[in-house]
Design a protein around this motif. Structure first.
Motif, mmCIF file in Angstrom:
data_model
loop_
_atom_site.group_PDB
_atom_site.id
_atom_site.type_symbol
_atom_site.label_atom_id
_atom_site.label_comp_id
_atom_site.label_asym_id
_atom_site.label_seq_id
_atom_site.Cartn_x
_atom_site.Cartn_y
_atom_site.Cartn_z
ATOM 1 N N SER A 94 0.830 -1.212 0.000
ATOM 2 C CA SER A 94 0.000 0.000 0.000
ATOM 3 C C SER A 94 0.863 1.260 0.000
ATOM 4 C CB SER A 94 -0.928 -0.005 1.213
ATOM 5 O OG SER A 94 -1.741 1.145 1.233
ATOM 6 N N ASN A 95 1.942 1.250 0.810
ATOM 7 C CA ASN A 95 2.813 2.427 0.896
ATOM 8 C C ASN A 95 3.558 2.681 -0.416
ATOM 9 O OD1 ASN A 95 1.984 2.811 3.470
ATOM 10 N ND2 ASN A 95 3.971 2.539 4.437
ATOM 11 N N LEU A 102 -7.592 -2.517 4.686
ATOM 12 C CA LEU A 102 -8.427 -2.344 3.500
ATOM 13 C C LEU A 102 -9.005 -0.931 3.444
ATOM 14 C CD1 LEU A 102 -9.774 -3.631 1.022
ATOM 15 C CD2 LEU A 102 -11.634 -4.378 2.538
ATOM 16 N N ALA A 103 -9.424 -0.416 4.610
ATOM 17 C CA ALA A 103 -9.993 0.933 4.651
ATOM 18 C C ALA A 103 -8.968 1.979 4.232
ATOM 19 C CB ALA A 103 -10.513 1.240 6.056
ATOM 20 N N HIS A 104 -7.711 1.820 4.675
ATOM 21 C CA HIS A 104 -6.669 2.778 4.291
ATOM 22 C C HIS A 104 -6.382 2.716 2.789
ATOM 23 C CE1 HIS A 104 -5.301 4.708 7.977
ATOM 24 N NE2 HIS A 104 -5.527 3.573 8.613
ATOM 25 N N MET A 120 -7.051 5.378 -2.456
ATOM 26 C CA MET A 120 -7.639 5.328 -3.789
ATOM 27 C C MET A 120 -8.589 6.503 -4.000
ATOM 28 S SD MET A 120 -8.354 1.209 -4.232
ATOM 29 C CE MET A 120 -8.942 1.350 -5.927
ATOM 30 N N GLY A 121 -9.298 6.893 -2.931
ATOM 31 C CA GLY A 121 -10.175 8.059 -3.021
ATOM 32 C C GLY A 121 -9.400 9.310 -3.364
ATOM 33 N N ILE A 122 -8.239 9.503 -2.709
ATOM 34 C CA ILE A 122 -7.393 10.666 -3.010
ATOM 35 C C ILE A 122 -6.918 10.618 -4.455
ATOM 36 C CG2 ILE A 122 -5.210 11.810 -2.445
ATOM 37 C CD1 ILE A 122 -5.595 10.709 0.420
#
Length: 641
Positions: A171-172, A206-208, A213-215
């Motif tokens: 993710s990072n 998952l939320a992060h 992805m929203g950003i």
């Protein structure tokens, strides 16, 4: 007022560090842990474990307390001669300095933690440190180094089966690509992390991913996709009770509503975000919730409330975070302009300019210097009346307002504001010239002192040293040619021995005044020689071997010499670490000790540190002192090249 990347990067940073730590700021009873850590009646082992947890859990909510407990833990470890947790305390110290944007210190402590992990073969800690290095270099925009450490962390996590940490790194890496505006690669990593978190359930992770992805979709103006993942992200954070994450998700939604001019919904989401952020107690989240409200009111044209929320941000910015303050003042300038407050705008601009220099924005500094030279040249030729000056001033203010409204270009804004300041605040010019005169005088004194030290060193070594050596030779010749009683021979040998000691001491004094190795080989060799002769002193050097300007080398050598001597005289330390980092655009030196420490804010009768600070200032350097009674001292000196 604020480029979209500033909004995105702020939340990306918080998301990355929250996901890395896996810690909820509400999760632990910190008060009871603090009671254990400070209870001297409990066993040292109990207190050590409490310090470790406090140092880790507080690093993103109360960074100064985190440092305090990390240092307490190191002290307790030494007390019982047990370094099993030392790596953790070094890691937490590095994380705290990273949060404060003190990347030099962060690298030092991460290096100590990594050495400990490698020595103890603690691969779990080693993998965490590689992840921390990757995040730090991503923050510093050194993406190649970031990728290098993320790769090391991935290999270890895969080997050890650390699935959550492995997913966090994936993710990072996506976050790093997003910061580089490489949306295609960012989406690839986010989708990969999403699939892994779905197969190996970790709701917070998952939320992060959805948050980031929203950003990404917001920056690409993909409104529907951004809305869908942000709503899903909000639901997950609500289900796991993560208020800080919920606040971040609401910031994304507020941003989306604002882009569609749905200001009532945007205000509702932003207000809820702030309330949740305050309940979570996480300073970074609170600061960004306030920033979102400030941006929203600016978009709505309510500049007074925009200013109010921007000012409130200052309470949640660490005093050492120069970059964050710089961005805040950059945001305030157009707010003041819109409200017709030119004086406030000029003051904000001056602070912005000062902070920009502190973070070494070379391009702006060069433009500023060229402007000053040009302006000084033109000023000598100007012969105009008071009315003409007032007319030019009004025209410049008008141009400044128009330019801010059109583009907000930072460099031109600095130029125009500089002209206004030069016309309206001439007293500042006088003060600046006076300061320059003092600096020149200080520099002249330092140059004279350096020359005198060099002369005395030569005189002692070549003059008096040569004479003493000649005396020794003559005495030895006299002994060979004269019959002396055995008792007198012993006295004679004792005299020759004292003479040898005197010659050695004279050479040592001459060397310390101006070591020959400094002139021939530079700082690295001379400081290494100096520390080798000090019991308990260690010298570490990192970076380029390129020589510095000779006067600056002498200045740095004398500074280290005096700091180490101060430590030997006053600190009662048995360990001194001198570290020098030489980079292309800067050089920094740190002197640390494990002595008795002191309160830097307390008044003292001595002038040693102030004298050193003045000398450093004469070279446009900066000196920072970190110390507490009983916890050692760390003094850092940095020069921009």
């Amino acid at each position: 007022m604020k480029p979209k990347t500033l909004y995105g990067n702020a939340i990306l940073l918080i998301s990355a560090i929250l996901l890395m730590s896996g810690t909820s700021v509400q999760a632990h009873n910190l008060d009871s842990l603090e009671n254990v850590a400070n209870n001297t009646k409990l066993s040292v082992r109990q207190r050590l474990l409490a310090c470790e947890k406090l140092g880790y859990d507080l690093v993103y909510s109360d960074v100064n307390k985190s440092l305090t407990y990390a240092r307490m833990g190191l002290t307790l470890s030494e007390k019982i001669n047990n370094d099993s947790l030392a790596g953790s305390f070094y890691r937490e110290s590095g994380m705290a300095h990273q949060v404060k944007s003190n990347y030099d210190s962060a690298q030092i402590y991460y290096g100590k933690a990594l050495s400990h992990a490698l020595g103890k073969k603690n691969e779990e800690l080693e993998s965490f440190l590689y992840l921390a290095y990757g995040l730090m270099y991503s923050e510093m925009s050194q993406y190649e180094k970031s990728a290098e450490y993320y790769e090391k962390a991935l290999r270890l996590c895969e080997k050890l089966g650390l699935q959550k940490r492995y997913n966090t790194i994936i993710s990072n890496i996506g976050i790093t690509y997003l910061k580089m505006s490489n949306y295609e690669r960012a989406e690839q990593y986010f989708l990969k992390a999403k699939d892994i978190f779905l197969k190996n359930p970790y709701p917070a992770g998952l939320a992060h991913v959805y948050l980031n992805m929203g950003i990404m979709y917001i920056e690409q103006d993909k409104t529907k996709e951004a809305y869908d993942v942000s709503v899903e992200c909000l639901k997950i954070f609500q289900s796991v009770g993560d208020k800080s994450g919920e606040a971040l998700a609401l910031m994304n939604l507020s941003r989306l509503y604002s882009k569609d001019k749905k200001y009532d919904q945007a205000l509702d989401a932003a207000g809820k975000s702030l309330r949740l952020a305050e309940e979570s107690g996480f300073p970074y989240v609170i600061k960004n919730a306030l920033s979102e409200l400030s941006q929203l009111y600016y978009d709505m044209g309510n500049y007074r409330l925009s200013e109010d929320y921007a000012i409130k941000e200052t309470a949640f910015i660490d005093s050492a975070a120069s970059t964050e303050f710089m961005l805040l003042y950059q945001k305030l300038i157009p707010i003041y302009i819109k409200q017709g407050k030119p004086e406030n705008a000029i003051n904000a601009l001056a602070k912005y300019d000062s902070l920009m220099k502190a973070v070494n924005s070379a391009q702006v500094q060069n433009a500023y210097s060229e402007l000053e030279i040009k302006y000084e040249t033109e000023k000598k030729e100007l012969k105009i009346s008071v009315l003409e000056k007032e007319k030019i001033l009004l025209e410049k203010e008008k141009r400044l307002t128009v330019w801010f409204g059109i583009s907000g270009g930072a460099v031109l804004l600095l130029i125009l504001a500089f002209l206004i300041i030069r016309h309206r605040l001439t007293r500042q010019k006088v003060a600046r010239l006076e300061k320059e005169k003092q600096l020149i005088a200080t520099q002249a004194v330092l140059d004279g002192e350096t020359a005198e030290r060099a002369r005395l060193a030569r005189d002692l070594h070549d003059g008096l040293g040569g004479m003493l050596s000649a005396v020794k030779i003559n005495l030895s010749d006299m002994k060979n040619g004269v019959s002396i009683e055995s008792e007198d021979v012993m006295r004679f040998d004792r005299v020759v021995g004292l003479l040898d000691e005197s010659i050695g001491e004279l050479r040592r004094v001459a060397h310390n005044m101006m070591p020959d190795s400094l002139t021939r080989y530079g700082l690295r060799v001379s400081l290494s020689d100096f520390c080798t002769n000090i019991p308990g002193a260690v010298f570490n050097y990192y970076g380029s071997d390129e020589r510095l300007e000779p006067k600056l080398e002498v200045m740095i050598y004398r500074t280290v010499h005096e700091l180490v001597n101060n430590t030997l005289k006053h600190a009662g330390a048995d360990e001194i670490i001198v570290q020098m980092i030489r980079e292309q655009d800067r050089v920094s030196v740190t002197v640390q000790d494990n002595g008795r420490g002191f309160d830097p804010a307390a008044p003292t009768s001595g002038t040693g540190l102030n004298n050193i600070r003045n000398r450093v200032g004469s070279y446009n350097g900066r000196m920072d002192v970190y110390s507490e009674p009983g916890k050692g001292t760390e003094i850092s000196v940095e020069f921009k090249l």
